[in-house]
Each structure stands twice: as C-alpha cells, then as structure tokens.
Design a protein around this motif. Structure first.
Motif, PDB file in Angstrom:
ATOM      1  N   GLY A 165      -7.075 -31.841 -27.805  1.00 56.67           N
ATOM      2  CA  GLY A 165      -8.115 -31.807 -26.789  1.00 56.67           C
ATOM      3  C   GLY A 165      -8.731 -30.424 -26.650  1.00 56.67           C
ATOM      4  O   GLY A 165      -9.963 -30.286 -26.594  1.00 56.67           O
ATOM      5  N   VAL A 166      -7.896 -29.400 -26.599  1.00 56.49           N
ATOM      6  CA  VAL A 166      -8.406 -28.029 -26.474  1.00 56.49           C
ATOM      7  C   VAL A 166      -9.208 -27.648 -27.714  1.00 56.49           C
ATOM      8  O   VAL A 166     -10.284 -27.045 -27.612  1.00 56.49           O
ATOM      9  N   ILE A 190      -4.886 -18.301 -13.857  1.00 55.69           N
ATOM     10  CA  ILE A 190      -5.769 -17.856 -12.772  1.00 55.69           C
ATOM     11  C   ILE A 190      -6.969 -18.790 -12.642  1.00 55.69           C
ATOM     12  O   ILE A 190      -7.320 -19.229 -11.543  1.00 55.69           O
ATOM     13  N   ILE A 191      -7.597 -19.111 -13.756  1.00 55.34           N
ATOM     14  CA  ILE A 191      -8.738 -20.019 -13.708  1.00 55.34           C
ATOM     15  C   ILE A 191      -8.294 -21.410 -13.275  1.00 55.34           C
ATOM     16  O   ILE A 191      -9.022 -22.124 -12.578  1.00 55.34           O
ATOM     17  N   VAL A 223      -9.343 -28.796 -20.172  1.00 51.73           N
ATOM     18  CA  VAL A 223     -10.585 -28.104 -19.810  1.00 51.73           C
ATOM     19  C   VAL A 223     -10.303 -26.647 -19.447  1.00 51.73           C
ATOM     20  O   VAL A 223     -11.003 -25.727 -19.908  1.00 51.73           O
ATOM     21  N   MET A 224      -9.282 -26.402 -18.632  1.00 49.38           N
ATOM     22  CA  MET A 224      -8.980 -25.037 -18.196  1.00 49.38           C
ATOM     23  C   MET A 224      -8.628 -24.136 -19.384  1.00 49.38           C
ATOM     24  O   MET A 224      -9.117 -23.009 -19.489  1.00 49.38           O
ATOM     25  N   THR A 229      -0.237 -22.695 -17.170  1.00 50.37           N
ATOM     26  CA  THR A 229      -1.204 -23.724 -16.765  1.00 50.37           C
ATOM     27  C   THR A 229      -0.568 -25.101 -16.741  1.00 50.37           C
ATOM     28  O   THR A 229      -0.715 -25.850 -15.765  1.00 50.37           O
ATOM     29  N   VAL A 230       0.142 -25.460 -17.812  1.00 48.57           N
ATOM     30  CA  VAL A 230       0.748 -26.794 -17.863  1.00 48.57           C
ATOM     31  C   VAL A 230       1.849 -26.928 -16.824  1.00 48.57           C
ATOM     32  O   VAL A 230       2.060 -28.009 -16.253  1.00 48.57           O
ATOM     33  N   SER A 231       2.551 -25.824 -16.557  1.00 44.87           N
ATOM     34  CA  SER A 231       3.580 -25.868 -15.523  1.00 44.87           C
ATOM     35  C   SER A 231       2.951 -26.049 -14.147  1.00 44.87           C
ATOM     36  O   SER A 231       3.427 -26.851 -13.336  1.00 44.87           O
TER      37      SER A 231
END
Length: 543
Positions: free
Chosen positions: A61-62, A102-103, A146-147, A215-217
């Motif tokens: 996806g990324v 952060i984002i 997305v992030m 992010t995944v966490s």
C-alpha cells in the motif's frame, strides 16, 4: 614491499569493518535457526499470519501510494515548467524531516470524533451522534498506509526526478516526433528508462515501511515489527523474536530477488553528459494551474498542516514544553548522533578508499557486508545487536570470575549498545554518500600523488579528503538526522537513565499528549531541514 604492506593494512581495516558491522546479522540468523520455540509455534498457529498479511499489505500500500504521489511530482518538476516549479522542487522533499508518528498523531487529533473536522461537520449539518453520519477511521491499516506514504514519498520523488534529468532528452523528443503525447511518452519512455531507479527507491521505501514501529503501534495495526516488540517484552522470548525477525528479512529478500529476476534480460544504455535543466513541456492555462494545484495539495497535507499544528501546540503549551527535560534529552540525542556520525564517516572513508586502491578480486565485499545493517528494522536491529554483545559480556564476566571481578552490564546496559546499533544501521547511508563522492575524483590524481612519492595514507589525507569535504558533510548530516529520528532501536536498547528526543516525543504521543512535547518534536523536524537544504544546493550546483 611498502605498497604490499600498505595494501594489506587497508585490506585488514576494510574487512574488519565489514565483518564487525555484519556480525549482528549473522548472530540473528543463527539465533533464528535455533531449536523450536514454543512461543513462536504458538504465534505461528494463531496470529503470525495476520501479522505477515498486514505487513505485506502495508508495504504494498505504501509503495503504491508513493508511486501515485511521487511519479507525477517527479515528472512535473523534471520536465515541465509551471507556476511555482522552483519552489516545489525543494519544498516537496520537506516531509522527510517529519517523523511518521508525529504526522499520525496530528491527523488523528484533527480527524477523530472529538477533533475539529468532525465537530465542524456536526455543527454545519446538525448531526447529533455517530449514528447520524459516516466518517472514516484513520486509526486503521489504510490510515497507516496514508500516513507513512506522506512521509516516505520524497525518496521516490527525489530519485525519480534525478533519473529523469539524467536521461537524454533526445529520447523523449524522438517519442514526440513519433506521435506520442506527453501522457504516452511518460508511460512508454520515461517510466521504462527509469525502472531501475524506481525499484531502488521502492526498495528503500519498503525497508523504511517495514521498519516503522511508532505509527503502526499508535494505530494498533499488528505487523511483524510490533510482533517482534511484543514477543520480546510480552513473552520474554529472544529466540521467538529472532525467528519473527528472520521472517521479515526473508520477505525483503524475496521481494528484491523477484524484481531482479523479472528484469534479468533487460538493460538500458544511455549517453548523457550532464544534468538536464531546461523544460521539455511549457504548461499553460488549465494544465499549469492543475500542476501547481497538485503539488500544493501534496505539500499542504504532508508538511504544512502538521507543521502549523506543531507550531500551534508549541505556542499554546510553551511553558510546559520548554523545560529542563527538553534540554537534557536534546543534549543526549545530539551527543549520540554526533558520535555515530563521526565514526561512520571515518569507517566509510577507510572502506571506500580500500575499494579504490585494491587490486584484489571483489574489493566491494567489505563495504557490502558493512552495509547489511540498513536492511534491519529498528526492532530487529536491537535483537541482532544484543546477541553478540550479550555473548561477549558473559564471556568477559566468566573470564574475570577467578579474579573476583565483574564488569556487569558494561556493554548492554550503557550507551555503547545504542551507539553500536546506530553505526550498524546507518553505516550504509554514509558509505553511499562517500562512495559517490569518491567516484568523482579522477584516478589521475592518485597516480600523480604516487609519482611524487606520496604514500597511500598521505594521498588520502592530502588529496582525497580536501576534495571530499562536501561529500563528508552530506554523509555526516544524513547520518546525524537519521540518528535523531531513530525510535525503535532507542526504545529497546536505551539504558535506564537515557531518553532521546524521539523516545521522549513518542511517549507523549502514546499518551495522547504531544502538545507537552511539541518543542521537542519541532526540534527534530527543524534539524531535519539541514541535510535537505544541502542536498538541494548540491543538486542545483550540479545542474
């Protein structure tokens, strides 16, 4: 005789570096091949396939979303002229300075049920409860895709844009003469000729995606990276964590081998003497403003909005965020990053210099061995580094028993572990930058120095190092920023009295209180601007 002695000295240094920095990977592979682990068997029979499928979907996806974002941006800024192009060329790289967690926090805060976006929608339309309307949940696997893509797409953008500028414009012009419009020329010429560069960038994005832990966490998405962390700290099974790490490395290896096999009979040969700086397409009217609008939209959502939110937090919570903790953690982060940068530069210079002067077969092997650590995600790297250090520490302690001495956790319980882990992971960054700089130094300078009776060491010090100043600075800055942003390895390996800016910010993100660490987050982002500035300046001077 002197030449042979010197060559053997450089060879010893290069091979020692390669073997030392690849040791964690070898220990990790050995540990993953150990006898059956009950914890790993349990995970294999229950949730491990979910972890694997989520990881594969996340990487795909990324990569796909990065292509949709970066390929048009690279083509527009390399081949077209439109309003704002000069500014977008460098500004579109800025998201690289923004850590993904952060984002992720910023958009979660904006888009959650209690966030300003949904509150405004409820006020506009008179909705009273969640059952009155549908709104997507950002804390999901698609949201994580997305992030992460918004932060990592600049890798592909930068590499693809550079590849396009180094292609011969005559090929694109020939396609125009054959009746291909810009759209068809993009797919049939530009993409085909740049396939190697695109694959290299996607491989880098894939490794960074698999390495992402924060992010995944934060989004509660179970991947192999979080599985390694949970297995280590939840089940206290180093062997099971090593086996999961082996699965991650196997996936990366299979992906790279499959792609290389698919283009085994393909080759592209071009003749291009310089970087193209002129525009092939002059966009006007609607096309020009569409190009400007697309670049603006990507820049706004990937960088400007998160930056504005961080600045707002910093102003509103200045008294809480500007404190002694910030200065303490900043100093500790800067100290570690500076040491790692200096060490990786020294080792890279020595190894690449050996590659340059060596008459042996396969002189590139030490450098390739030393660079293997970059493929290790942070959580995997932590395990890989602990294995040999723990063995060495236990061996030393056993040796010192008859003398009533004990070094304790001198290695695994100190900053030495983090520093060694960062060197293993980021050596490849310095090696690549310095190798590129070395390749632009003419061999005739080496021969001239040798004819004047200078030894190889003096040639390196008096001839090469002055010419490598820009490359050394770029390499040092890149490693420095990577160390400032690194989170998983720091979380797992930090001593009890150590906290970096990255771990400090992540702790507040996990507690939904990024506002209280907003200045620390801004510091990480602002420091990240520095290498991007130098990279952009270097590209401008080259063009």
């Amino acid at each position: 005789m002197t030449y042979k002695f010197q060559l053997s000295k450089w060879q010893l240094i290069a091979w020692s570096t390669g073997l030392l920095l690849s040791t964690p990977l070898f220990f990790l592979l050995l540990e993953s091949l150990q006898g059956d682990s009950e914890v790993f068997t349990h995970l294999w029979n229950t949730v491990l396939w979910d972890y694997i499928s989520n990881t594969v979907l996340l990487v795909l996806g990324v990569g796909l979303l990065s292509c949709f974002i970066a390929l048009p941006l690279g083509w527009l800024t390399a081949y077209c002229r439109f309003p704002g192009k000069k500014q977008f060329e460098w500004a579109l790289m800025l998201p690289l300075a923004m850590p993904t967690y952060i984002i992720a926090y910023v958009y979660t805060d904006l888009l959650d049920y209690a966030g300003p976006v949904q509150i405004t929608l409820r006020e506009w339309f008179g909705w009273q409860s969640p059952s009155d309307y549908w709104f997507f949940d950002i804390r999901t696997l698609p949201g994580a895709i997305v992030m992460i893509a918004l932060v990592l797409y600049p890798y592909l953008y930068l590499i693809f844009k550079t590849a396009l500028r180094e292609q011969s414009f005559k090929l694109v012009q020939a396609s125009q003469l054959m009746g291909l419009n810009a759209w068809k020329s993009f797919f049939k010429v530009s993409l085909v000729l740049s396939r190697g560069a695109i694959v290299a960038a996607l491989a880098l994005i894939s490794m960074e995606t698999m390495a992402d832990f924060a992010t995944v966490s934060y989004f509660a998405v179970s991947t192999l990276t979080t599985a390694v962390y949970d297995t280590w700290f939840g089940y206290y099974s180093l062997t099971a964590a090593a086996k999961i790490s082996g699965v991650m490395l196997l996936l990366l290896f299979l992906a790279l081998i499959t792609e290389r096999f698919s283009r085994r009979n393909q080759a592209v040969f071009e003749r291009q003497s310089s970087v193209n700086s002129e525009a092939l397409y002059i966009l006007k009217g609607k096309s020009a403003w569409l190009a400007t609008g697309f670049c603006s939209f990507i820049l706004i959502i990937s960088f400007i909005i998160p930056m504005v939110v961080l600045l707002k937090y910093a102003v509103m919570y200045f008294d809480q965020a500007w404190n002694s903790e910030f200065f303490s953690y900043a100093w500790q982060s800067l100290k570690v990053a500076a040491v790692v940068s200096v060490v990786t530069i020294i080792l890279s210079v020595l190894v690449v210099f050996y590659q340059r002067i060596s008459k042996q077969t396969n002189p590139l092997i030490p450098g390739r061995l030393a660079s293997t650590g970059y493929a290790l995600p942070g959580t995997v790297l932590a395990i890989a580094v602990l294995l040999p250090l723990t063995l060495l520490e236990n061996t030393i302690n056993r040796t010192l028993v008859p003398y009533d001495l004990d070094i304790g956790l001198l290695l695994t319980g100190s900053l030495l572990t983090i520093i060694f882990a960062y060197i293993v992971r980021f050596y490849a960054v310095a090696h690549g930058a310095i190798e590129s700089s070395f390749s632009r130094i003419s061999p005739s300078l080496d021969m001239a120095s040798q004819s004047m009776g200078k030894s190889q060491g003096r040639t390196l010090r008096l001839v090469h190092l002055p010419l490598l100043r820009r490359g050394l600075l770029t390499a040092g800055l890149l490693v420095f920023i990577e160390c400032m942003k690194e989170l998983p390895a720091a979380l797992l390996l930090r001593p009890f009295d150590f906290e970096s800016l990255a771990t400090h910010v992540f702790q507040y993100v996990s507690d939904e209180q990024l506002e209280l660490a907003s200045i620390s987050a801004l510091f990480i982002v602002v420091v990240g601007f520095i290498p991007l500035y130098f990279i952009n300046r270097s590209m401008e001077q080259r063009s």
